[in-house]
Design a protein around this motif. Structure first.
Motif, PDB file in Angstrom:
ATOM      1  N   ALA A 198       0.922  -1.291   0.037  1.00 34.91           N
ATOM      2  CA  ALA A 198      -0.049  -0.168  -0.021  1.00 34.91           C
ATOM      3  C   ALA A 198       0.848   1.270   0.154  1.00 34.91           C
ATOM      4  O   ALA A 198       0.313   2.304  -0.468  1.00 34.91           O
ATOM      5  CB  ALA A 198      -0.889   0.037   1.201  1.00 34.91           C
ATOM      6  N   GLY A 199       2.108   1.278   0.284  1.00 43.17           N
ATOM      7  CA  GLY A 199       2.713   2.466   0.450  1.00 43.17           C
ATOM      8  C   GLY A 199       3.849   2.381  -0.447  1.00 43.17           C
ATOM      9  O   GLY A 199       4.993   3.103  -0.054  1.00 43.17           O
ATOM     10  N   THR A 200       4.002   1.501  -1.560  1.00 46.96           N
ATOM     11  CA  THR A 200       5.073   1.545  -2.477  1.00 46.96           C
ATOM     12  C   THR A 200       4.692   1.972  -3.950  1.00 46.96           C
ATOM     13  O   THR A 200       3.634   1.479  -4.373  1.00 46.96           O
ATOM     14  CB  THR A 200       5.674   0.069  -2.445  1.00 46.96           C
ATOM     15  OG1 THR A 200       6.104  -0.191  -0.963  1.00 46.96           O
ATOM     16  CG2 THR A 200       7.008   0.242  -3.116  1.00 46.96           C
ATOM     17  N   LEU A 201       5.608   2.776  -4.590  1.00 43.40           N
ATOM     18  CA  LEU A 201       5.357   3.024  -6.004  1.00 43.40           C
ATOM     19  C   LEU A 201       6.643   2.484  -6.607  1.00 43.40           C
ATOM     20  O   LEU A 201       7.580   2.929  -6.310  1.00 43.40           O
ATOM     21  CB  LEU A 201       5.262   4.643  -5.981  1.00 43.40           C
ATOM     22  CG  LEU A 201       5.193   5.037  -7.483  1.00 43.40           C
ATOM     23  CD1 LEU A 201       4.137   4.440  -8.320  1.00 43.40           C
ATOM     24  CD2 LEU A 201       5.071   6.583  -7.585  1.00 43.40           C
ATOM     25  N   LEU A 202       6.290   1.800  -7.709  1.00 49.95           N
ATOM     26  CA  LEU A 202       7.219   1.297  -8.424  1.00 49.95           C
ATOM     27  C   LEU A 202       7.306   2.205  -9.870  1.00 49.95           C
ATOM     28  O   LEU A 202       6.365   2.096 -10.407  1.00 49.95           O
ATOM     29  CB  LEU A 202       7.168  -0.279  -8.862  1.00 49.95           C
ATOM     30  CG  LEU A 202       7.053  -1.067  -7.903  1.00 49.95           C
ATOM     31  CD1 LEU A 202       6.825  -2.498  -8.471  1.00 49.95           C
ATOM     32  CD2 LEU A 202       8.211  -1.380  -6.702  1.00 49.95           C
ATOM     33  N   VAL A 203       8.320   2.768 -10.196  1.00 47.18           N
ATOM     34  CA  VAL A 203       8.691   3.579 -11.244  1.00 47.18           C
ATOM     35  C   VAL A 203       9.469   2.874 -12.291  1.00 47.18           C
ATOM     36  O   VAL A 203      10.844   2.853 -11.927  1.00 47.18           O
ATOM     37  CB  VAL A 203       9.173   5.202 -10.842  1.00 47.18           C
ATOM     38  CG1 VAL A 203       9.042   5.807 -12.267  1.00 47.18           C
ATOM     39  CG2 VAL A 203       8.393   5.792  -9.722  1.00 47.18           C
ATOM     40  N   LEU A 204       8.877   2.292 -13.222  1.00 45.03           N
ATOM     41  CA  LEU A 204       9.595   1.455 -14.145  1.00 45.03           C
ATOM     42  C   LEU A 204      10.036   1.947 -15.636  1.00 45.03           C
ATOM     43  O   LEU A 204       9.073   2.648 -16.078  1.00 45.03           O
ATOM     44  CB  LEU A 204       8.956  -0.066 -14.229  1.00 45.03           C
ATOM     45  CG  LEU A 204       8.437  -0.576 -13.099  1.00 45.03           C
ATOM     46  CD1 LEU A 204       7.456  -1.721 -13.516  1.00 45.03           C
ATOM     47  CD2 LEU A 204       9.516  -0.916 -12.053  1.00 45.03           C
ATOM     48  N   GLY A 205      11.136   1.883 -15.956  1.00 41.60           N
ATOM     49  CA  GLY A 205      11.677   2.609 -16.894  1.00 41.60           C
ATOM     50  C   GLY A 205      11.410   1.632 -18.413  1.00 41.60           C
ATOM     51  O   GLY A 205      10.787   0.279 -17.982  1.00 41.60           O
ATOM     52  N   PRO A 206      11.497   1.839 -19.394  1.00 36.81           N
ATOM     53  CA  PRO A 206      11.410   1.072 -20.742  1.00 36.81           C
ATOM     54  C   PRO A 206      12.100  -0.229 -20.776  1.00 36.81           C
ATOM     55  O   PRO A 206      11.414  -1.101 -21.476  1.00 36.81           O
ATOM     56  CB  PRO A 206      11.548   2.199 -21.931  1.00 36.81           C
ATOM     57  CG  PRO A 206      12.607   2.927 -21.275  1.00 36.81           C
ATOM     58  CD  PRO A 206      12.116   3.275 -19.835  1.00 36.81           C
ATOM     59  N   GLY A 207      13.103  -0.406 -19.914  1.00 29.67           N
ATOM     60  CA  GLY A 207      13.915  -1.570 -20.116  1.00 29.67           C
ATOM     61  C   GLY A 207      13.150  -2.667 -19.320  1.00 29.67           C
ATOM     62  O   GLY A 207      13.488  -3.717 -19.328  1.00 29.67           O
ATOM     63  N   VAL A 208      12.288  -2.261 -18.408  1.00 30.85           N
ATOM     64  CA  VAL A 208      11.772  -3.336 -17.789  1.00 30.85           C
ATOM     65  C   VAL A 208      10.415  -3.843 -18.387  1.00 30.85           C
ATOM     66  O   VAL A 208       9.644  -3.118 -18.719  1.00 30.85           O
ATOM     67  CB  VAL A 208      10.978  -2.695 -16.342  1.00 30.85           C
ATOM     68  CG1 VAL A 208      10.436  -3.999 -15.415  1.00 30.85           C
ATOM     69  CG2 VAL A 208      12.438  -2.271 -15.477  1.00 30.85           C
ATOM     70  N   GLN A 209      10.499  -5.074 -18.981  1.00 33.93           N
ATOM     71  CA  GLN A 209       9.381  -5.553 -19.746  1.00 33.93           C
ATOM     72  C   GLN A 209       8.183  -5.714 -19.114  1.00 33.93           C
ATOM     73  O   GLN A 209       8.122  -5.985 -17.889  1.00 33.93           O
ATOM     74  CB  GLN A 209      10.036  -6.953 -20.410  1.00 33.93           C
ATOM     75  CG  GLN A 209      11.011  -6.780 -21.226  1.00 33.93           C
ATOM     76  CD  GLN A 209      11.055  -5.957 -22.459  1.00 33.93           C
ATOM     77  OE1 GLN A 209      10.126  -6.264 -23.277  1.00 33.93           O
ATOM     78  NE2 GLN A 209      12.180  -5.048 -22.728  1.00 33.93           N
ATOM     79  N   ASP A 210       7.102  -5.217 -19.840  1.00 31.53           N
ATOM     80  CA  ASP A 210       5.724  -5.635 -19.639  1.00 31.53           C
ATOM     81  C   ASP A 210       5.697  -7.062 -19.020  1.00 31.53           C
ATOM     82  O   ASP A 210       5.884  -8.236 -19.684  1.00 31.53           O
ATOM     83  CB  ASP A 210       4.936  -5.462 -20.655  1.00 31.53           C
ATOM     84  CG  ASP A 210       4.572  -3.747 -20.839  1.00 31.53           C
ATOM     85  OD1 ASP A 210       4.835  -3.023 -19.843  1.00 31.53           O
ATOM     86  OD2 ASP A 210       4.077  -3.432 -21.770  1.00 31.53           O
ATOM     87  N   GLY A 211       5.052  -7.266 -17.806  1.00 24.25           N
ATOM     88  CA  GLY A 211       4.647  -8.691 -17.279  1.00 24.25           C
ATOM     89  C   GLY A 211       5.749  -9.298 -16.600  1.00 24.25           C
ATOM     90  O   GLY A 211       5.543 -10.268 -16.104  1.00 24.25           O
ATOM     91  N   SER A 212       6.956  -8.871 -16.715  1.00 29.17           N
ATOM     92  CA  SER A 212       8.028  -9.261 -15.789  1.00 29.17           C
ATOM     93  C   SER A 212       7.960  -9.050 -14.373  1.00 29.17           C
ATOM     94  O   SER A 212       8.874  -9.762 -13.656  1.00 29.17           O
ATOM     95  CB  SER A 212       9.586  -8.797 -16.511  1.00 29.17           C
ATOM     96  OG  SER A 212       9.542  -7.461 -16.134  1.00 29.17           O
ATOM     97  N   VAL A 213       7.324  -8.293 -13.894  1.00 27.34           N
ATOM     98  CA  VAL A 213       7.273  -7.755 -12.560  1.00 27.34           C
ATOM     99  C   VAL A 213       5.708  -8.090 -11.883  1.00 27.34           C
ATOM    100  O   VAL A 213       4.772  -7.359 -12.499  1.00 27.34           O
ATOM    101  CB  VAL A 213       7.684  -6.520 -12.382  1.00 27.34           C
ATOM    102  CG1 VAL A 213       7.547  -5.923 -10.769  1.00 27.34           C
ATOM    103  CG2 VAL A 213       9.116  -6.329 -12.741  1.00 27.34           C
ATOM    104  N   ASP A 214       5.764  -8.833 -10.896  1.00 30.51           N
ATOM    105  CA  ASP A 214       4.311  -8.861 -10.249  1.00 30.51           C
ATOM    106  C   ASP A 214       4.405  -7.960  -9.085  1.00 30.51           C
ATOM    107  O   ASP A 214       5.147  -7.893  -8.149  1.00 30.51           O
ATOM    108  CB  ASP A 214       4.060 -10.191  -9.754  1.00 30.51           C
ATOM    109  CG  ASP A 214       2.665 -10.388  -8.722  1.00 30.51           C
ATOM    110  OD1 ASP A 214       2.150  -9.361  -8.598  1.00 30.51           O
ATOM    111  OD2 ASP A 214       2.770 -11.188  -8.082  1.00 30.51           O
ATOM    112  N   PRO A 215       3.675  -6.737  -9.088  1.00 25.84           N
ATOM    113  CA  PRO A 215       3.927  -5.522  -8.386  1.00 25.84           C
ATOM    114  C   PRO A 215       3.322  -5.921  -6.755  1.00 25.84           C
ATOM    115  O   PRO A 215       3.357  -5.117  -5.803  1.00 25.84           O
ATOM    116  CB  PRO A 215       2.987  -4.563  -9.039  1.00 25.84           C
ATOM    117  CG  PRO A 215       1.995  -5.208  -9.548  1.00 25.84           C
ATOM    118  CD  PRO A 215       2.607  -6.308 -10.066  1.00 25.84           C
ATOM    119  N   ALA A 216       2.651  -7.121  -6.415  1.00 19.78           N
ATOM    120  CA  ALA A 216       2.176  -7.489  -5.304  1.00 19.78           C
ATOM    121  C   ALA A 216       1.153  -6.528  -4.847  1.00 19.78           C
ATOM    122  O   ALA A 216       1.101  -6.453  -3.508  1.00 19.78           O
ATOM    123  CB  ALA A 216       3.357  -7.535  -4.325  1.00 19.78           C
TER     124      ALA A 216
END
Length: 282
Positions: free
Chosen positions: A203-221
């Motif tokens: 609830a207290g975290t924001l992930l700011v992802l650049g273009p090199g982080v592929q869609d679907g590669s991260v589960d933001p939980a």
């Protein structure tokens, strides 16, 4: 513990084009630099390019509100080289901020350069050698030789300026503080660390992802996710930080800036924590 605290920031993207500066010494320098390694200089690329130099970007950025001197440390970072290679841009920025700082540049590291610069700034402040540091992250896209990213992506000129006090300076405790900078050898290792950081306080975290982080590669939980555009290489997540940090520090306790270099596949992330955010995790 002393740590860099963000006090102000400025960003610029896609500034007005500049006319080509016809200087044989610059073309000759580029030829001396690349021809021994089998590459060639194409002057037409310079004629057709935007010709926005690193100095041009810095001159725009220092006019923003909240960007003023004096500074104790000035660090310039970039992934792509300058179109005008004879300008000592760190010294120029130092002069604009009063001329009293130690200044240098971090380059030749791809998009890792600004992350490395943050590590250096943190070390200076821990050692008591810099109360106020200014970090410039610059990207210009006019190159005299082919580049795999400039030639295949729609990159635009951009730049960011961050003013970072150590936590002991008056007022510094209210800004988001850098709590860590990490590097990873692969996209998989990067994604695993992002999942871990998100799961610690969704609830207290924001992930700011650049273009090199592929869609679907991260589960933001369950954590918030903000994706940058794909028109920059090393400035992407930093442009977002400069534009939104003041609203973010009121909304979330932790901001994670992360990108993966498309050339090396190495991941980089920086974590900022905001003491004034509501419901901050311990």
């Amino acid at each position: 513990m002393t740590m860099p605290v963000l006090r102000s920031a400025a960003a610029i993207a896609d500034p007005p084009r500049r006319p080509y500066h016809d200087d044989p010494s610059i073309v000759g320098f580029f030829r001396d630099l690349v021809e021994p390694f089998g590459s060639t200089v194409d002057e037409q690329r310079l004629l057709d390019g935007a010709n926005v130099s690193h100095r041009d970007l810095v001159d725009h950025l220092v006019t923003a509100d909240g960007i003023d001197g004096p500074a104790d440390l000035v660090v310039v970072s970039h992934a792509l080289p300058d179109v005008h290679p004879f300008t000592a841009v760190a010294s120029h920025l130092n002069m604009l901020l009063g001329g009293a700082a130690q200044s240098f540049c971090v380059s030749e590291q791809g998009l890792a350069a600004p992350f490395t610069a943050l590590r250096i700034i943190a070390s200076y402040q821990r050692a008591g050698r810099a109360g106020r540091a200014v970090l410039a992250i610059l990207e210009q896209t006019t190159l005299p030789t082919p580049h795999p990213l400039v030639d295949t992506l729609d990159l635009t000129d951009s730049g960011v300026l961050l003013v970072l006090d150590d936590a002991g300076r008056p007022g510094g405790e209210d800004g988001p503080a850098l709590s860590g900078v990490e590097s990873f050898a692969s996209p998989e290792d990067t994604a695993a660390r992002l999942r871990e950081l998100a799961a610690a306080d969704p609830a207290g975290t924001l992930l700011v992802l650049g273009p090199g982080v592929q869609d679907g590669s991260v589960d933001p939980a369950g954590a918030r996710v903000s994706r940058t555009g794909d028109t920059s290489y090393c400035t992407s997540v930093w442009l977002e930080l400069a534009r939104h940090w003041q609203e973010w520090r009121q909304e979330v306790a932790t901001v994670v800036l992360c990108d993966v270099d498309p050339l090396t596949k190495e991941g980089q992330l920086a974590v900022f924590r905001s003491p004034s955010a509501p419901g901050r995790a311990g």
